[in-house]
Design a protein around this motif. Structure first.
Motif, PDB file in Angstrom:
ATOM      1  N   LEU A 209      54.620 -59.160   7.696  1.00  0.00           N
ATOM      2  CA  LEU A 209      54.129 -60.424   7.144  1.00  0.00           C
ATOM      3  C   LEU A 209      54.386 -61.594   8.083  1.00  0.00           C
ATOM      4  O   LEU A 209      53.494 -62.403   8.352  1.00  0.00           O
ATOM      5  N   ASN A 210      55.604 -61.682   8.578  1.00  0.00           N
ATOM      6  CA  ASN A 210      55.940 -62.785   9.479  1.00  0.00           C
ATOM      7  C   ASN A 210      55.237 -62.660  10.824  1.00  0.00           C
ATOM      8  O   ASN A 210      54.742 -63.647  11.383  1.00  0.00           O
ATOM      9  N   GLN A 213      51.531 -63.479  10.501  1.00  0.00           N
ATOM     10  CA  GLN A 213      51.360 -64.925  10.307  1.00  0.00           C
ATOM     11  C   GLN A 213      51.554 -65.682  11.616  1.00  0.00           C
ATOM     12  O   GLN A 213      50.749 -66.559  11.972  1.00  0.00           O
ATOM     13  N   ASN A 214      52.601 -65.338  12.342  1.00  0.00           N
ATOM     14  CA  ASN A 214      52.862 -66.007  13.619  1.00  0.00           C
ATOM     15  C   ASN A 214      51.759 -65.729  14.634  1.00  0.00           C
ATOM     16  O   ASN A 214      51.369 -66.619  15.402  1.00  0.00           O
ATOM     17  N   HIS A 217      48.698 -67.758  13.808  1.00  0.00           N
ATOM     18  CA  HIS A 217      48.935 -69.154  14.161  1.00  0.00           C
ATOM     19  C   HIS A 217      48.794 -69.372  15.667  1.00  0.00           C
ATOM     20  O   HIS A 217      48.286 -70.408  16.104  1.00  0.00           O
ATOM     21  N   LYS A 222      45.218 -70.378  10.484  1.00  0.00           N
ATOM     22  CA  LYS A 222      46.295 -70.606   9.530  1.00  0.00           C
ATOM     23  C   LYS A 222      46.349 -69.452   8.529  1.00  0.00           C
ATOM     24  O   LYS A 222      45.308 -68.968   8.076  1.00  0.00           O
ATOM     25  N   LEU A 223      47.545 -69.027   8.169  1.00  0.00           N
ATOM     26  CA  LEU A 223      47.707 -67.969   7.176  1.00  0.00           C
ATOM     27  C   LEU A 223      48.732 -68.424   6.144  1.00  0.00           C
ATOM     28  O   LEU A 223      49.881 -68.714   6.487  1.00  0.00           O
ATOM     29  N   ILE A 224      48.300 -68.484   4.899  1.00  0.00           N
ATOM     30  CA  ILE A 224      49.156 -68.909   3.796  1.00  0.00           C
ATOM     31  C   ILE A 224      49.351 -67.743   2.836  1.00  0.00           C
ATOM     32  O   ILE A 224      48.372 -67.150   2.367  1.00  0.00           O
ATOM     33  N   TYR A 225      50.598 -67.410   2.558  1.00  0.00           N
ATOM     34  CA  TYR A 225      50.904 -66.432   1.517  1.00  0.00           C
ATOM     35  C   TYR A 225      51.223 -67.212   0.235  1.00  0.00           C
ATOM     36  O   TYR A 225      52.130 -68.047   0.226  1.00  0.00           O
ATOM     37  N   TYR A 259      46.958 -54.646   2.287  1.00  0.00           N
ATOM     38  CA  TYR A 259      47.216 -55.867   3.053  1.00  0.00           C
ATOM     39  C   TYR A 259      46.340 -55.915   4.302  1.00  0.00           C
ATOM     40  O   TYR A 259      45.700 -56.943   4.591  1.00  0.00           O
ATOM     41  N   LEU A 263      43.359 -58.593   5.027  1.00  0.00           N
ATOM     42  CA  LEU A 263      43.502 -59.461   6.192  1.00  0.00           C
ATOM     43  C   LEU A 263      42.278 -59.374   7.089  1.00  0.00           C
ATOM     44  O   LEU A 263      41.700 -60.403   7.480  1.00  0.00           O
TER      45      LEU A 263
END
Length: 369
Positions: A209-210, A213-214, A217, A222-225, A259, A263
């Motif tokens: 997940l991290n 997201q990174n 970015h 942008k990725l918002i959970y 997931y 995505l």
């Protein structure tokens, strides 16, 4: 210019209360003190109870009898008048806010916003927060959201378990949070590099997940959970945010295959659709809750194909497709996954989807790590 005092007291202190303290401190009875300043007992009592104000004449009398400057009494009276005016204005504002909240709460997911600590129960504050989240100038804009084309398909349904107010609230919260995220410029020509790096992260399945997201970015996405609310069976959303594409995901299932597909599906909307239309937004519900006509829309089909081909090379999949009977053969699945450089659960999920058969006895873990 002196700074404005924005602190509003809980209550205003009338100088009559101070006067009573001074009378008692000097061992006067109220009757004797009233006679001394030439007032009746009832007049003095009205001052003490805050029903009568202290004027300049009385201030001079108090200065002589109590030894407290007349300026002090006039200042105390002025402060009381100002505090009372501020309190009255605040109370009026609070009452108006309550009336506005009665309207607003019919168009927002109150329980969801409370759970997410977006609102705290004070209409004076909450009304402003809602205006910011929904990006509206007036209540009419809030009331008409549900009939906008983006949300019109989420009308009340006897078949599908979703609520349009909850869905709009989730979408607006994600969009609001996305505005706060700062990322570098987006370059759609970096698609191949991005997908390759994402597949590698998913294949390793460590802090996915991290890391995802990174990575997004880094590439200007942008990725918002954001956890979902009640009757909000959303998997993901893609939209344009302050000059950059953005994705919102609910993580409704702790499944790597779900997931990864969601995505890449949203990335499909970005690379196939949003690059050509920065006003569009794509809200994707769980497949079981999607309307049939929406599943068949060109954009959704294209996003699905993008996700499938983005996760597994179509040439590799075509070679493997003839052996789909090996659905429960973990050895064959892992071997192909290694060749395709993707996590085995992605392969298993693709097999189940292709055969429309989700019964499996595979021991391959699909949990997100």
């Amino acid at each position: 210019m002196a700074p404005t005092n924005t602190n509003i007291p809980a209550f205003a202190t009338h100088p009559g209360e101070i006067l009573l303290d001074e009378i008692e401190a000097n061992d006067f009875s109220q009757i004797d003190f009233a006679k001394m300043i030439g007032y009746s007992r009832s007049q003095l009592n009205e001052i003490i109870k805050g029903k009568r104000n202290i004027n300049a004449d009385l201030a001079l009398l108090l200065e002589k009898t109590l030894g407290v400057d007349a300026d002090y009494w006039m200042e105390a009276q002025k402060n009381y008048d100002l505090d009372k005016a501020r309190i009255d204005a605040k109370n009026k504002e609070q009452l108006e806010a309550i009336e506005i909240w009665k309207v607003i709460k019919e168009f927002i997911p109150v329980s969801f916003f409370k759970r997410e600590k977006i609102i705290n129960g004070n209409p004076l504050i909450d009304n402003q927060i809602i205006r910011k989240i929904y990006n509206i100038a007036n209540l009419d804009e809030l009331a008409t959201l549900r009939v906008q084309s983006t949300y019109a398909r989420f009308k009340k349904s006897t078949k599908l378990k979703y609520d349009v107010v909850n869905i709009i609230g989730w979408v607006k919260l994600v969009q609001y949070k996305a505005k706060e995220v700062i990322v570098p410029p987006f370059n759609h020509e970096s698609k191949a590099e991005l997908l390759s790096e994402l597949r590698e992260i998913i294949s390793k399945n460590k802090d996915v997940l991290n890391k995802v997201q990174n990575k997004l970015h880094e590439y200007g996405i942008k990725l918002i959970y954001q956890a979902k609310g009640e009757k909000t069976p959303i998997d993901g959303i893609s939209f344009w945010s302050e000059g950059n594409p953005a994705i919102g995901m609910t993580l409704r299932h702790n499944r790597l295959d779900n997931y990864a597909f969601t995505l890449f599906h949203e990335l499909g909307h970005i690379f196939e659709h949003l690059v050509n239309d920065n006003t569009a937004e794509f809200i994707d519900l769980d497949l079981k809750n999607e309307e049939e006509e929406y599943k068949k829309s060109a954009e959704e089909k294209e996003a699905n194909i993008f996700a499938q081909n983005g996760l597994i090379d179509p040439k590799d999949w075509k070679d493997f497709e003839n052996n789909l009977s090996l659905k429960n053969n973990d050895i064959a699945i892992k071997a192909f996954a290694k060749k395709a450089k993707i996590h085995p659960c992605i392969v298993r999920g693709r097999i189940c989807y292709t055969l429309n058969d989700y019964r499996t006895f595979s021991q391959i873990s699909h949990d997100i790590n």
